[in-house]
Design a protein around this motif. Structure first.
Motif, PDB file in Angstrom:
ATOM      1  N   GLN A 147      -3.724  16.507  -0.152  1.00 33.43           N
ATOM      2  CA  GLN A 147      -2.615  15.557  -0.254  1.00 33.43           C
ATOM      3  C   GLN A 147      -2.763  14.433   0.766  1.00 33.43           C
ATOM      4  OE1 GLN A 147       0.485  18.480   0.274  1.00 33.43           O
ATOM      5  NE2 GLN A 147       1.160  18.218  -1.837  1.00 33.43           N
ATOM      6  N   ARG A 148      -3.098  14.807   1.982  1.00 33.29           N
ATOM      7  CA  ARG A 148      -3.284  13.827   3.055  1.00 33.29           C
ATOM      8  C   ARG A 148      -4.411  12.872   2.699  1.00 33.29           C
ATOM      9  NH1 ARG A 148      -6.139  13.684   7.982  1.00 33.29           N
ATOM     10  NH2 ARG A 148      -4.960  12.739   9.679  1.00 33.29           N
ATOM     11  N   GLY A 149      -5.532  13.425   2.219  1.00 30.43           N
ATOM     12  CA  GLY A 149      -6.670  12.603   1.826  1.00 30.43           C
ATOM     13  C   GLY A 149      -6.320  11.667   0.683  1.00 30.43           C
ATOM     14  N   SER A 150      -5.523  12.141  -0.261  1.00 36.49           N
ATOM     15  CA  SER A 150      -5.108  11.322  -1.385  1.00 36.49           C
ATOM     16  C   SER A 150      -4.274  10.136  -0.917  1.00 36.49           C
ATOM     17  CB  SER A 150      -4.318  12.176  -2.374  1.00 36.49           C
ATOM     18  OG  SER A 150      -3.879  11.400  -3.453  1.00 36.49           O
ATOM     19  N   ILE A 151      -3.343  10.383  -0.022  1.00 33.36           N
ATOM     20  CA  ILE A 151      -2.511   9.308   0.530  1.00 33.36           C
ATOM     21  C   ILE A 151      -3.391   8.267   1.218  1.00 33.36           C
ATOM     22  CG2 ILE A 151      -0.806   8.756   2.320  1.00 33.36           C
ATOM     23  CD1 ILE A 151       0.501  11.507   1.586  1.00 33.36           C
ATOM     24  N   ILE A 152      -4.322   8.721   2.037  1.00 38.24           N
ATOM     25  CA  ILE A 152      -5.203   7.803   2.764  1.00 38.24           C
ATOM     26  C   ILE A 152      -6.046   6.992   1.789  1.00 38.24           C
ATOM     27  CG2 ILE A 152      -7.186   7.679   4.339  1.00 38.24           C
ATOM     28  CD1 ILE A 152      -5.851  10.092   5.839  1.00 38.24           C
ATOM     29  N   GLU A 153      -6.627   7.643   0.799  1.00 36.45           N
ATOM     30  CA  GLU A 153      -7.461   6.929  -0.175  1.00 36.45           C
ATOM     31  C   GLU A 153      -6.665   5.860  -0.922  1.00 36.45           C
ATOM     32  OE1 GLU A 153     -10.786   7.088  -0.518  1.00 36.45           O
ATOM     33  OE2 GLU A 153     -10.759   8.529   1.130  1.00 36.45           O
ATOM     34  N   ILE A 154      -5.447   6.187  -1.310  1.00 35.76           N
ATOM     35  CA  ILE A 154      -4.618   5.241  -2.058  1.00 35.76           C
ATOM     36  C   ILE A 154      -4.285   4.026  -1.196  1.00 35.76           C
ATOM     37  CG2 ILE A 154      -2.355   4.872  -3.137  1.00 35.76           C
ATOM     38  CD1 ILE A 154      -2.536   7.922  -3.940  1.00 35.76           C
ATOM     39  N   VAL A 155      -3.811   4.252   0.019  1.00 38.73           N
ATOM     40  CA  VAL A 155      -3.409   3.101   0.833  1.00 38.73           C
ATOM     41  C   VAL A 155      -4.617   2.248   1.227  1.00 38.73           C
ATOM     42  CG1 VAL A 155      -1.270   4.160   1.637  1.00 38.73           C
ATOM     43  CG2 VAL A 155      -3.307   4.361   3.048  1.00 38.73           C
ATOM     44  N   VAL A 156      -5.752   2.870   1.518  1.00 42.87           N
ATOM     45  CA  VAL A 156      -6.955   2.102   1.859  1.00 42.87           C
ATOM     46  C   VAL A 156      -7.403   1.272   0.664  1.00 42.87           C
ATOM     47  CG1 VAL A 156      -9.402   2.287   2.448  1.00 42.87           C
ATOM     48  CG2 VAL A 156      -7.707   3.601   3.741  1.00 42.87           C
ATOM     49  N   LYS A 157      -7.381   1.849  -0.518  1.00 46.47           N
ATOM     50  CA  LYS A 157      -7.791   1.105  -1.717  1.00 46.47           C
ATOM     51  C   LYS A 157      -6.877  -0.096  -1.932  1.00 46.47           C
ATOM     52  CE  LYS A 157      -8.822   1.618  -6.634  1.00 46.47           C
ATOM     53  NZ  LYS A 157      -9.432   0.334  -6.647  1.00 46.47           N
ATOM     54  N   GLU A 158      -5.589   0.102  -1.789  1.00 42.06           N
ATOM     55  CA  GLU A 158      -4.634  -1.009  -1.949  1.00 42.06           C
ATOM     56  C   GLU A 158      -4.919  -2.113  -0.931  1.00 42.06           C
ATOM     57  OE1 GLU A 158      -2.077  -2.066  -3.994  1.00 42.06           O
ATOM     58  OE2 GLU A 158      -2.894  -0.515  -5.272  1.00 42.06           O
ATOM     59  N   ALA A 196       0.828  -1.208   0.000  1.00 44.83           N
ATOM     60  CA  ALA A 196       0.000   0.000   0.000  1.00 44.83           C
ATOM     61  C   ALA A 196       0.863   1.259   0.000  1.00 44.83           C
ATOM     62  CB  ALA A 196      -0.942   0.000   1.202  1.00 44.83           C
ATOM     63  N   ALA A 197       1.918   1.253   0.795  1.00 50.19           N
ATOM     64  CA  ALA A 197       2.798   2.424   0.868  1.00 50.19           C
ATOM     65  C   ALA A 197       3.503   2.657  -0.472  1.00 50.19           C
ATOM     66  CB  ALA A 197       3.818   2.254   1.991  1.00 50.19           C
ATOM     67  N   LEU A 198       3.968   1.590  -1.099  1.00 52.44           N
ATOM     68  CA  LEU A 198       4.646   1.744  -2.390  1.00 52.44           C
ATOM     69  C   LEU A 198       3.682   2.156  -3.491  1.00 52.44           C
ATOM     70  CD1 LEU A 198       7.168  -1.213  -2.205  1.00 52.44           C
ATOM     71  CD2 LEU A 198       7.651   1.235  -1.986  1.00 52.44           C
ATOM     72  N   ALA A 199       2.454   1.662  -3.432  1.00 54.71           N
ATOM     73  CA  ALA A 199       1.453   2.095  -4.416  1.00 54.71           C
ATOM     74  C   ALA A 199       1.187   3.592  -4.273  1.00 54.71           C
ATOM     75  CB  ALA A 199       0.159   1.305  -4.239  1.00 54.71           C
ATOM     76  N   ALA A 200       1.098   4.056  -3.039  1.00 51.41           N
ATOM     77  CA  ALA A 200       0.895   5.493  -2.821  1.00 51.41           C
ATOM     78  C   ALA A 200       2.092   6.283  -3.347  1.00 51.41           C
ATOM     79  CB  ALA A 200       0.679   5.774  -1.338  1.00 51.41           C
ATOM     80  N   ALA A 201       3.290   5.799  -3.079  1.00 52.70           N
ATOM     81  CA  ALA A 201       4.486   6.487  -3.567  1.00 52.70           C
ATOM     82  C   ALA A 201       4.495   6.554  -5.094  1.00 52.70           C
ATOM     83  CB  ALA A 201       5.738   5.780  -3.063  1.00 52.70           C
ATOM     84  N   ASP A 202       4.143   5.443  -5.734  1.00 51.85           N
ATOM     85  CA  ASP A 202       4.125   5.426  -7.199  1.00 51.85           C
ATOM     86  C   ASP A 202       3.105   6.404  -7.761  1.00 51.85           C
ATOM     87  OD1 ASP A 202       6.112   3.511  -7.158  1.00 51.85           O
ATOM     88  OD2 ASP A 202       4.745   1.825  -7.510  1.00 51.85           O
ATOM     89  N   ARG A 203       1.932   6.466  -7.145  1.00 54.92           N
ATOM     90  CA  ARG A 203       0.887   7.362  -7.654  1.00 54.92           C
ATOM     91  C   ARG A 203       1.183   8.825  -7.363  1.00 54.92           C
ATOM     92  NH1 ARG A 203      -4.883   5.071  -6.448  1.00 54.92           N
ATOM     93  NH2 ARG A 203      -5.406   7.148  -7.206  1.00 54.92           N
ATOM     94  N   LEU A 204       1.949   9.090  -6.317  1.00 52.43           N
ATOM     95  CA  LEU A 204       2.252  10.472  -5.945  1.00 52.43           C
ATOM     96  C   LEU A 204       3.598  10.951  -6.490  1.00 52.43           C
ATOM     97  CD1 LEU A 204       1.017  10.197  -2.264  1.00 52.43           C
ATOM     98  CD2 LEU A 204      -0.100  11.451  -4.113  1.00 52.43           C
ATOM     99  N   ALA A 205       4.343  10.091  -7.159  1.00 55.16           N
ATOM    100  CA  ALA A 205       5.679  10.445  -7.645  1.00 55.16           C
ATOM    101  C   ALA A 205       5.661  11.593  -8.646  1.00 55.16           C
ATOM    102  CB  ALA A 205       6.362   9.226  -8.250  1.00 55.16           C
ATOM    103  N   ALA A 206       4.642  11.666  -9.475  1.00 52.67           N
ATOM    104  CA  ALA A 206       4.583  12.762 -10.450  1.00 52.67           C
ATOM    105  C   ALA A 206       4.535  14.119  -9.755  1.00 52.67           C
ATOM    106  CB  ALA A 206       3.366  12.593 -11.360  1.00 52.67           C
TER     107      ALA A 206
END
Length: 117
Positions: free
Chosen positions: A101-112, A14-24
């Motif tokens: 940004q915080r909400g985006s991180i939470i949504e990504i990790v929860v989805k993963e 989940a953490a790596l998925a968030a990092a990948d999606r937020l890298a841009a």
């Protein structure tokens, strides 16, 4: 001396998925910073640089969301993602990130976590 523990594979994923999606938005080094935060012993929060703080926040969000997910599974085998996200938002300490940004991180990790367990 701080004892190091290996994170649960779901937390790391989940953490790596968030990092990948937020890298841009935050730079290509974010994935490396998240990996470092996942596998480093605890450090005092004050000495991190901004990218490291972001990586640490992603790992914290993934760890908290996983813990909440596991807790909710004791009464419901497939907890709702909205419930996990809401509790994560309430329990995750607010950092220097803006709420989007915080909400985006939470949504990504929860989805993963909910999609892959």
């Amino acid at each position: 001396m701080t004892e190091h523990t290996t994170p649960h594979p779901a937390i790391e994923k989940a953490a790596l998925a968030a990092a990948d999606r937020l890298a841009a938005e935050h730079g290509p080094r974010l994935r490396t910073d998240v990996l470092a935060a996942l596998h480093a012993p605890d450090h005092s929060p004050g000495h991190y640089l901004d990218p490291i703080a972001l990586a640490s926040l992603i790992v914290s969000a993934a760890t908290l969301a996983w813990t909440i997910y596991q807790d909710l599974r004791t009464t419901n085998p497939k907890p709702e993602a909205d419930t996990i996200a809401r509790r994560t938002r309430l329990e995750l300490p607010a950092d220097n990130l803006n709420p989007q940004q915080r909400g985006s991180i939470i949504e990504i990790v929860v989805k993963e976590i909910t999609d892959n367990d």
